[in-house]
Design a protein around this motif. Structure first.
Motif, PDB file in Angstrom:
ATOM      1  N   SER A   6     -16.086  47.591  87.480  1.00  0.00           N
ATOM      2  CA  SER A   6     -14.984  46.353  87.048  1.00  0.00           C
ATOM      3  C   SER A   6     -14.493  46.810  85.807  1.00  0.00           C
ATOM      4  O   SER A   6     -14.913  47.326  85.053  1.00  0.00           O
ATOM      5  CB  SER A   6     -15.751  45.041  87.224  1.00  0.00           C
ATOM      6  OG  SER A   6     -17.006  45.069  86.269  1.00  0.00           O
ATOM      7  N   GLU A   7     -13.357  45.931  85.466  1.00  0.00           N
ATOM      8  CA  GLU A   7     -12.609  46.044  84.428  1.00  0.00           C
ATOM      9  C   GLU A   7     -13.596  45.823  83.217  1.00  0.00           C
ATOM     10  O   GLU A   7     -13.505  46.288  82.155  1.00  0.00           O
ATOM     11  CB  GLU A   7     -11.356  45.159  84.371  1.00  0.00           C
ATOM     12  CG  GLU A   7     -10.345  45.792  85.154  1.00  0.00           C
ATOM     13  CD  GLU A   7      -9.117  45.005  85.238  1.00  0.00           C
ATOM     14  OE1 GLU A   7      -8.828  44.368  84.034  1.00  0.00           O
ATOM     15  OE2 GLU A   7      -8.417  44.944  86.070  1.00  0.00           O
ATOM     16  N   ASP A   8     -14.429  44.718  83.290  1.00  0.00           N
ATOM     17  CA  ASP A   8     -15.389  44.397  82.132  1.00  0.00           C
ATOM     18  C   ASP A   8     -16.689  45.171  82.143  1.00  0.00           C
ATOM     19  O   ASP A   8     -17.290  45.120  80.944  1.00  0.00           O
ATOM     20  CB  ASP A   8     -15.876  43.037  82.158  1.00  0.00           C
ATOM     21  CG  ASP A   8     -16.487  42.533  83.566  1.00  0.00           C
ATOM     22  OD1 ASP A   8     -16.906  43.691  84.336  1.00  0.00           O
ATOM     23  OD2 ASP A   8     -16.820  41.393  83.792  1.00  0.00           O
ATOM     24  N   GLY A   9     -16.574  46.140  83.112  1.00  0.00           N
ATOM     25  CA  GLY A   9     -18.045  46.945  82.946  1.00  0.00           C
ATOM     26  C   GLY A   9     -19.232  46.556  83.240  1.00  0.00           C
ATOM     27  O   GLY A   9     -20.285  47.147  83.146  1.00  0.00           O
ATOM     28  N   ASN A  10     -19.450  45.156  83.892  1.00  0.00           N
ATOM     29  CA  ASN A  10     -20.537  44.668  83.922  1.00  0.00           C
ATOM     30  C   ASN A  10     -21.021  44.760  85.501  1.00  0.00           C
ATOM     31  O   ASN A  10     -22.288  44.481  86.037  1.00  0.00           O
ATOM     32  CB  ASN A  10     -20.485  43.296  83.721  1.00  0.00           C
ATOM     33  CG  ASN A  10     -20.475  42.883  82.080  1.00  0.00           C
ATOM     34  OD1 ASN A  10     -21.036  43.780  81.397  1.00  0.00           O
ATOM     35  ND2 ASN A  10     -19.658  42.186  81.706  1.00  0.00           N
ATOM     36  N   THR A  24     -16.110  51.659  92.445  1.00  0.00           N
ATOM     37  CA  THR A  24     -15.457  51.435  91.172  1.00  0.00           C
ATOM     38  C   THR A  24     -16.076  50.623  90.317  1.00  0.00           C
ATOM     39  O   THR A  24     -16.831  49.552  90.577  1.00  0.00           O
ATOM     40  CB  THR A  24     -13.947  51.036  91.388  1.00  0.00           C
ATOM     41  OG1 THR A  24     -14.121  49.497  92.277  1.00  0.00           O
ATOM     42  CG2 THR A  24     -13.023  51.836  92.170  1.00  0.00           C
ATOM     43  N   LYS A  50     -24.271  50.657  82.094  1.00  0.00           N
ATOM     44  CA  LYS A  50     -24.014  51.830  81.668  1.00  0.00           C
ATOM     45  C   LYS A  50     -25.223  52.861  81.050  1.00  0.00           C
ATOM     46  O   LYS A  50     -25.136  54.036  81.110  1.00  0.00           O
ATOM     47  CB  LYS A  50     -22.750  51.951  80.812  1.00  0.00           C
ATOM     48  CG  LYS A  50     -22.278  53.328  80.555  1.00  0.00           C
ATOM     49  CD  LYS A  50     -21.643  54.153  81.734  1.00  0.00           C
ATOM     50  CE  LYS A  50     -21.008  55.361  81.582  1.00  0.00           C
ATOM     51  NZ  LYS A  50     -20.761  56.231  82.482  1.00  0.00           N
TER      52      LYS A  50
END
Length: 119
Positions: free
Chosen positions: A109-113, A107, A36
């Protein structure tokens, strides 16, 4: 005049065939590392752009003749083949390309990685 017309038809057909091949040969889902804090990331045939809270994935293939865009100059993506330029929103800033970069559904991922690119 006739030569110019034939050349124009050839360029149009070449462009259509090249881009169609790229679309049909692409894998269905691709997963790339995601950071990010990085504003632009080149991942093969995908360019990931982070602007504030918005992340967008673009095809790295120039809409002129399908050459792979793999560099930036200032705040523009630059096609190495004929010099087309696109801004960070994928919009054409300088031709010969006349269409914006293709936005790819993606999209985080939920962990943002990782970022998952569909299509």
């Amino acid at each position: 005049m006739a030569t110019a017309g034939i050349a124009l038809i050839f360029v149009f057909l070449w462009n259509r065939l090249t881009l169609q091949h790229l679309r049909t040969s692409a894998p269905k889902q691709r997963i790339f590392p995601f950071n990010k804090n990085r504003s632009v990331a080149f991942n093969g045939d995908v360019i990931v752009v982070n602007q504030g809270d918005q992340t967008t994935a673009y095809s790295s293939h120039c809409t002129h003749l399908g050459c792979k865009i793999d560099k930036m100059e200032g705040n523009h993506f630059v096609c190495p083949c004929h010099g087309s330029q696109y801004d960070l929103n994928g919009k054409v800033q300088k031709g010969p390309a006349f269409r914006n970069l293709e936005v790819l559904p993606s999209t985080i991922s939920e962990d943002g990685n990782t970022i998952i690119i569909e299509g």
